[in-house]
Design a protein around this motif. Structure first.
Motif, PDB file in Angstrom:
ATOM      1  N   UNK A 161       0.765  -1.112   0.226  1.00 15.71           N
ATOM      2  CA  UNK A 161      -0.032   0.082   0.010  1.00 15.71           C
ATOM      3  C   UNK A 161       0.711   1.178   0.086  1.00 15.71           C
ATOM      4  N   UNK A 162       2.101   1.295   0.961  1.00 17.21           N
ATOM      5  CA  UNK A 162       2.707   2.458   0.871  1.00 17.21           C
ATOM      6  C   UNK A 162       3.560   2.510  -0.411  1.00 17.21           C
ATOM      7  N   UNK A 163       3.920   1.555  -1.055  1.00 14.04           N
ATOM      8  CA  UNK A 163       4.777   1.679  -2.371  1.00 14.04           C
ATOM      9  C   UNK A 163       3.990   2.168  -3.264  1.00 14.04           C
ATOM     10  N   UNK A 164       2.836   1.682  -3.432  1.00 16.32           N
ATOM     11  CA  UNK A 164       1.746   2.118  -4.586  1.00 16.32           C
ATOM     12  C   UNK A 164       1.427   3.641  -4.336  1.00 16.32           C
ATOM     13  N   UNK A 165       1.324   4.039  -3.052  1.00 13.72           N
ATOM     14  CA  UNK A 165       0.712   5.283  -2.675  1.00 13.72           C
ATOM     15  C   UNK A 165       1.951   6.332  -2.920  1.00 13.72           C
ATOM     16  N   UNK A 166       3.141   6.035  -2.153  1.00 12.22           N
ATOM     17  CA  UNK A 166       4.140   6.909  -2.125  1.00 12.22           C
ATOM     18  C   UNK A 166       5.003   6.995  -3.229  1.00 12.22           C
ATOM     19  N   UNK A 167       5.358   5.842  -3.700  1.00 12.86           N
ATOM     20  CA  UNK A 167       6.408   5.756  -4.723  1.00 12.86           C
ATOM     21  C   UNK A 167       5.741   5.847  -6.158  1.00 12.86           C
ATOM     22  N   UNK A 168       4.726   5.218  -6.465  1.00 16.92           N
ATOM     23  CA  UNK A 168       4.158   5.278  -7.770  1.00 16.92           C
ATOM     24  C   UNK A 168       3.316   6.559  -7.875  1.00 16.92           C
ATOM     25  N   UNK A 169       2.286   6.885  -6.748  1.00 14.55           N
ATOM     26  CA  UNK A 169       1.649   7.739  -6.590  1.00 14.55           C
ATOM     27  C   UNK A 169       2.464   9.137  -6.876  1.00 14.55           C
ATOM     28  N   UNK A 170       3.449   9.205  -5.984  1.00 16.44           N
ATOM     29  CA  UNK A 170       4.285  10.479  -5.922  1.00 16.44           C
ATOM     30  C   UNK A 170       4.904  10.666  -7.165  1.00 16.44           C
ATOM     31  N   UNK A 171       5.488   9.477  -7.845  1.00 16.08           N
ATOM     32  CA  UNK A 171       6.056   9.908  -9.320  1.00 16.08           C
ATOM     33  C   UNK A 171       4.755  10.442 -10.098  1.00 16.08           C
ATOM     34  N   UNK A 172       3.849   9.910 -10.276  1.00 16.94           N
ATOM     35  CA  UNK A 172       2.650  10.628 -10.911  1.00 16.94           C
ATOM     36  C   UNK A 172       2.571  11.880 -10.728  1.00 16.94           C
ATOM     37  N   UNK A 174       4.052  -3.784  -9.773  1.00 14.12           N
ATOM     38  CA  UNK A 174       4.176  -2.900  -8.537  1.00 14.12           C
ATOM     39  C   UNK A 174       4.370  -3.574  -7.245  1.00 14.12           C
ATOM     40  N   UNK A 175       3.060  -4.620  -7.312  1.00 18.00           N
ATOM     41  CA  UNK A 175       2.977  -5.342  -6.166  1.00 18.00           C
ATOM     42  C   UNK A 175       4.223  -6.288  -5.951  1.00 18.00           C
ATOM     43  N   UNK A 176       5.006  -6.828  -7.208  1.00 15.71           N
ATOM     44  CA  UNK A 176       5.959  -7.893  -6.859  1.00 15.71           C
ATOM     45  C   UNK A 176       7.195  -6.814  -6.519  1.00 15.71           C
ATOM     46  N   UNK A 177       7.445  -5.666  -6.966  1.00 15.75           N
ATOM     47  CA  UNK A 177       8.608  -4.745  -6.306  1.00 15.75           C
ATOM     48  C   UNK A 177       8.500  -4.519  -4.752  1.00 15.75           C
ATOM     49  N   UNK A 178       7.002  -4.165  -4.397  1.00 14.02           N
ATOM     50  CA  UNK A 178       7.035  -4.029  -2.905  1.00 14.02           C
ATOM     51  C   UNK A 178       7.172  -5.242  -2.221  1.00 14.02           C
ATOM     52  N   UNK A 179       6.686  -6.226  -2.587  1.00 16.31           N
ATOM     53  CA  UNK A 179       6.988  -7.504  -1.991  1.00 16.31           C
ATOM     54  C   UNK A 179       8.402  -7.939  -1.855  1.00 16.31           C
ATOM     55  N   UNK A 180       8.997  -7.701  -2.944  1.00 17.82           N
ATOM     56  CA  UNK A 180      10.682  -7.906  -2.923  1.00 17.82           C
ATOM     57  C   UNK A 180      11.402  -7.074  -1.837  1.00 17.82           C
ATOM     58  N   UNK A 181      10.884  -5.691  -1.916  1.00 11.69           N
ATOM     59  CA  UNK A 181      11.570  -4.886  -0.941  1.00 11.69           C
ATOM     60  C   UNK A 181      11.393  -5.272   0.360  1.00 11.69           C
ATOM     61  N   UNK A 182      10.139  -5.830   0.780  1.00  9.74           N
ATOM     62  CA  UNK A 182       9.745  -6.349   2.163  1.00  9.74           C
ATOM     63  C   UNK A 182      10.427  -7.519   2.546  1.00  9.74           C
ATOM     64  N   UNK A 183      10.814  -8.278   1.410  1.00  3.75           N
ATOM     65  CA  UNK A 183      11.747  -9.736   1.925  1.00  3.75           C
ATOM     66  C   UNK A 183      13.096  -9.279   1.635  1.00  3.75           C
TER      67      UNK A 183
END
Length: 378
Positions: A14-25, A83-92
């Motif tokens: 949720x944070x990655x989609x909102x902050x990174x991708x939303x912020x980029x937009x 996007x979900x894959x990148x966020x999960x990769x960062x968490x792992x």
């Protein structure tokens, strides 16, 4: 422990989609609106802050709610999974780095570097902002990498300090997840209803041809626009013969069509030919065929249908003429095909048939020596 890790991974997504991708937009919106991001296409040069912001928000909203899909390895996969894959990769990666003996600063820098590289690369699969030239690609890559690196740097200490007893999902995370699920479910239900309604009507798909008529001596014939290409013919011999039998003279020039010629469309597709002599300021509804191919001809006695005995349905193909201001001072006829959901309130400018010169609004209309049926409005 498992429950904590699952909630922690969901929070990271949720944070990655909102902050990174939303912020980029948002950053791309500001760059385009302020004129920092220019385009090689004159239609997109410095659209203004308001237009850039509204367009960017609508595009990002469509990505989250409508969830565009792509065909990959024979499967239809939602693109947002990248996007979900990148966020999960960062968490792992954060969990694995927490088990190392390196210093905290080094661990945070490593996770920031991983997030920077992955966030920049994922733009090539699904961009949160409109991309229409090489400049917008580089800007989007830069902003995504910058915000990704910042997020990765601050993500590590929070993941390392997660408590087994306390849920990492805060109230704000639950609210964001709930809103997204609500919007996605509403859109999915609406889409499913529309698809069910369309399938229940069972109208044959149409391939629409837009043809201009020009007065000339001799029996009617088809000629290409511009440089002659003898092998290019869009009208069939039967269609030409029907027009000749009705007493039509002149030249026919195809200015556009939907679909593609090669490979041929599916066998159930029906040909829908519209022959126009001049544009009309009034909205025109031409009933769709029930079973067979159909041709409409604009004459001095109204629209005529070929063959005269063709059965039609209540749904129609609509023709409207755009104002000169919305089409770069070139009036164009736009079309809309009612597939069971009605016609839109405003037909998109991309659905264009023919463009017209000012004197063509007063062009003569063809006359037929044989009387044919005039189509009735649905």
């Amino acid at each position: 422990m498992i429950r904590t890790r699952l909630f922690g991974g969901l929070r990271t997504v949720l944070e990655y989609v909102a902050f990174v991708m939303g912020g980029t937009a948002v950053l791309v919106m500001f760059a385009r609106g302020l004129g920092i991001l220019w385009s090689f296409n004159p239609e997109f040069v410095h659209p203004g802050f308001r237009a850039a912001f509204v367009t960017g928000c609508m595009y990002y909203y469509a990505l989250l709610v409508y969830v565009p899909r792509v065909l990959m390895w024979g499967f239809v996969v939602p693109q947002i999974l990248s996007w979900v894959f990148v966020a999960a990769l960062l968490y792992v990666s954060a969990l694995l780095l927490a088990k190392t003996s390196s210093g905290t600063l080094i661990q945070r820098l490593v996770l920031a570097l991983i997030s920077l590289c992955c966030s920049g690369r994922v733009i090539l699969f699904l961009s949160p902002a409109l991309i229409h030239d090489i400049g917008s690609i580089y800007f989007t890559l830069f902003f995504a990498g910058l915000l990704g690196g910042i997020y990765g740097f601050f993500l590590f200490p929070r993941v390392r300090s997660e408590s087994v007893k306390a849920s990492p999902m805060l109230v704000g995370h639950w609210i964001i997840a709930g809103i997204w699920i609500l919007l996605f479910s509403a859109n999915w239900g609406r889409t499913a209803y529309q698809l069910m309604k369309i399938s229940s009507i069972k109208d044959p798909p149409l391939q629409i041809y837009f043809v201009k008529w020009r007065p000339a001596e001799g029996e009617v014939r088809e000629e290409p626009i511009g440089k002659p290409v003898p092998t290019v013919r869009y009208l069939t011999g039967l269609e030409i013969e029907e027009l000749r039998a009705a007493g039509l003279t002149g030249i026919l020039q195809t200015c556009g069509h939907t679909g593609h010629e090669y490979p041929p469309p599916p066998p159930e597709t029906r040909r829908f030919i519209i022959v126009m002599a001049r544009p009309s300021r009034e909205t025109i509804d031409l009933p769709k065929p029930a079973f067979l191919d159909i041709l409409y001809l604009q004459t001095d006695q109204g629209w005529k249908v070929f063959p005269p005995s063709a059965q039609t349905v209540t749904r129609s193909v609509r023709l409207t003429v755009s104002s000169s201001e919305s089409d770069l001072n070139i009036p164009r006829t736009h079309y809309s095909d009612d597939i069971g959901l009605g016609h839109p309130g405003e037909i998109p400018l991309i659905d264009t048939t023919c463009s017209w010169l000012p004197d063509e609004f007063q062009a003569p209309l063809p006359s037929l020596s044989n009387q044919l049926r005039t189509p009735t409005s649905p």
